[in-house]
Design an enzyme around this catalytic site. Structure first.
Site, short mmCIF file in Angstrom:
data_model
loop_
_atom_site.label_atom_id
_atom_site.label_comp_id
_atom_site.label_asym_id
_atom_site.label_seq_id
_atom_site.Cartn_x
_atom_site.Cartn_y
_atom_site.Cartn_z
N GLY A 13 -62.52 32.91 6.50
CA GLY A 13 -61.33 33.93 6.54
C GLY A 13 -61.86 35.13 5.85
CE1 TYR A 126 -49.79 33.23 0.32
CE2 TYR A 126 -48.69 35.10 -0.80
CZ TYR A 126 -49.93 34.26 -0.38
OH TYR A 126 -51.08 35.07 -0.56
N1 LIG Z 1 -54.86 38.97 2.42
C1 LIG Z 1 -54.28 39.35 1.32
O1 LIG Z 1 -53.80 40.38 1.45
C2 LIG Z 1 -54.26 38.66 0.26
C3 LIG Z 1 -53.03 38.96 -0.86
C4 LIG Z 1 -53.08 38.26 -1.79
C5 LIG Z 1 -53.73 37.03 -2.02
N2 LIG Z 1 -54.62 36.79 -1.12
C6 LIG Z 1 -55.50 35.54 -1.31
O2 LIG Z 1 -56.56 35.95 -1.02
C7 LIG Z 1 -57.32 34.62 -0.51
C8 LIG Z 1 -58.04 34.93 0.63
O3 LIG Z 1 -57.30 35.46 1.55
P1 LIG Z 1 -57.70 36.06 2.98
O4 LIG Z 1 -56.93 37.16 3.10
O5 LIG Z 1 -59.35 36.13 3.24
O6 LIG Z 1 -57.16 34.74 3.79
P2 LIG Z 1 -57.22 34.39 5.38
O7 LIG Z 1 -58.13 35.61 6.15
O8 LIG Z 1 -56.13 33.88 5.90
O9 LIG Z 1 -58.35 33.34 5.54
C9 LIG Z 1 -58.06 32.03 4.99
C10 LIG Z 1 -58.85 30.92 5.23
O10 LIG Z 1 -58.23 29.77 5.04
C11 LIG Z 1 -58.42 28.71 6.09
N3 LIG Z 1 -57.53 27.61 5.80
C12 LIG Z 1 -56.33 27.49 5.99
N4 LIG Z 1 -55.84 26.31 5.66
C13 LIG Z 1 -56.91 25.41 5.61
C14 LIG Z 1 -57.00 24.05 4.99
N5 LIG Z 1 -56.14 23.24 5.00
N6 LIG Z 1 -58.24 23.82 4.52
C15 LIG Z 1 -59.43 24.65 4.44
N7 LIG Z 1 -59.25 25.92 5.00
C16 LIG Z 1 -57.64 26.30 5.34
C17 LIG Z 1 -58.26 29.53 7.25
O11 LIG Z 1 -58.83 28.92 8.39
P3 LIG Z 1 -57.91 29.01 9.65
O12 LIG Z 1 -57.48 30.46 9.93
O13 LIG Z 1 -59.09 28.40 10.74
O14 LIG Z 1 -56.60 28.13 9.44
C18 LIG Z 1 -58.96 31.02 6.91
O15 LIG Z 1 -60.29 30.81 7.38
C19 LIG Z 1 -56.44 33.41 -0.55
O16 LIG Z 1 -56.21 32.68 -1.61
C20 LIG Z 1 -54.98 34.26 -0.17
O17 LIG Z 1 -53.75 33.65 -0.81
C21 LIG Z 1 -54.82 37.40 0.12
#
Ligand SMILES: NC(=O)c1ccc[n+]([C@@H]2O[C@H](COP(=O)([O-])OP(=O)(O)OC[C@H]3O[C@@H](n4cnc5c(N)ncnc54)[C@H](OP(=O)(O)O)[C@@H]3O)[C@@H](O)[C@H]2O)c1
Length: 283
Positions: A13, A126
């Site tokens: 991710g 969410y």
């Molecule tokens: N992006 C934001 O603005 C934001 C804001 C607030 C909080 N966060 C939090 O920050 C953290 C990182 O976010 P991010 O933006 O880096 O997320 P991201 O780019 O969506 O990456 C999430 C990763 O989790 C993997 N994933 C999904 N379901 C899974 C499962 N069942 N088992 C194992 N892996 C799984 C996905 O793989 P696939 O794509 O292959 O499914 C993806 O590689 C998360 O906890 C998110 O909730 C993010």
């Protein structure tokens, strides 16, 4: 000090990739979704027992905010029960556990930046699933639960801020919210803060891990355009005028004062944007 074994889930991710770079001098175990599905409890327990890491950093999440409204079970399976499995596995091997959460745990009705003491009151599936994940994560004796928001600068670069930068750079019109206030989080700064907390053995618990300050999405886009010396046209729109499946909290500035008191100073968001734009130009 010998190398520590650091197991990173969701390593494919946006944040996962940057966390892996931050810890690349350690004995890193990066696990993508394909390597380890958090929904498979037995597989999680087994993977952690096999690798016996001293640090587990969970970058995985079900982050499709609108899809989650009609798929509560799927969102909870990853964001709540997947975290419970990892927390259980972390306790089995005595690992430090890092879980990332979100500003969406708040209802967005505040008028001053939220602190860790403010009551969570999610308005979306969410947000609720992430809040339950926080509770499960806190079962680990040394857990860092880091709330981030409007993350940018990840690998791959696919955030809303990256989309605004792409639009501004290519002279396309960019639609930006005038009525959502956020404290953006630069993935590089989040990764650095994560490592600093662990290395300093800072008190475990909940921290707001965002860059300093806050802005509306329009102000954020204006700053990006200013730094890129672009005259690209920004089209202000109201988030409340769109009928999206998930409710977005309107005011979600987060205070990072607790993180600062723990010795980790997060730079201002404008500075983070400047460093990120410079890094994009280098690559
Ligand atoms: N992006 C934001 O603005 C934001 C804001 C607030 C909080 N966060 C939090 O920050 C953290 C990182 O976010 P991010 O933006 O880096 O997320 P991201 O780019 O969506 O990456 C999430 C990763 O989790 C993997 N994933 C999904 N379901 C899974 C499962 N069942 N088992 C194992 N892996 C799984 C996905 O793989 P696939 O794509 O292959 O499914 C993806 O590689 C998360 O906890 C998110 O909730 C993010």
């Amino acid at each position: 000090m010998g190398k520590r074994k650091v197991l990173v889930t969701g390593s494919g991710g946006q944040l996962g990739g940057v966390i892996c770079t931050e810890f690349e001098d350690e004995a890193l175990v990066p696990l993508t979704h394909a390597d380890l599905d958090l929904v498979d409890h037995d597989a999680v327990i087994e993977a952690v027992a096999t690798h016996a890491p001293s640090i587990i950093i969970n970058c995985a999440g079900y982050n499709r905010v609108d899809d989650a409204e009609g798929n509560a079970e799927a969102a909870l399976a990853v964001n709540a029960f997947g975290v419970r499995s990892l927390a259980c596995a972390a306790n089995n091997v005595g690992a430090v556990f890092v879980q990332y959460s979100t500003d969406f745990v708040f209802d967005g009705t505040a008028t001053a930046p939220y602190t860790e003491q403010d009551e969570a009151s999610p308005r979306s599936v969410y947000g609720a699933s992430k809040l339950i994940g926080e509770w499960f994560a806190s079962d680990v004796s040394r857990a860092y639960i880091l709330r981030v928001e409007s993350l940018f600068g990840g690998v791959p670069a696919r955030s809303s801020i990256d989309q605004i930068i792409d639009a501004v750079e290519s002279g396309r019109e960019a639609h930006v919210f005038t009525d959502r206030v956020v404290s953006p989080s630069y993935a590089h700064d989040v990764a650095h803060a994560t490592r600093s907390l662990i290395d300093a053995k800072a008190p475990a618990g909940l921290y707001h891990c965002v860059n300093a300050g806050h802005a509306t999405w329009l102000q954020l886009a204006e700053e990006i355009a200013r730094q890129l010396r672009s005259t690209s046209s920004l089209k202000p729109i109201s988030a409340t005028s769109l009928s999206l499946p998930a409710v977005r909290p309107v005011f979600c500035a987060l205070s990072n004062a607790k993180l600062g008191a723990a010795g980790v100073t997060m730079p201002a968001w404008q500075d983070a944007v400047a460093r990120y734009l410079a890094s994009r130009q280098r690559t």
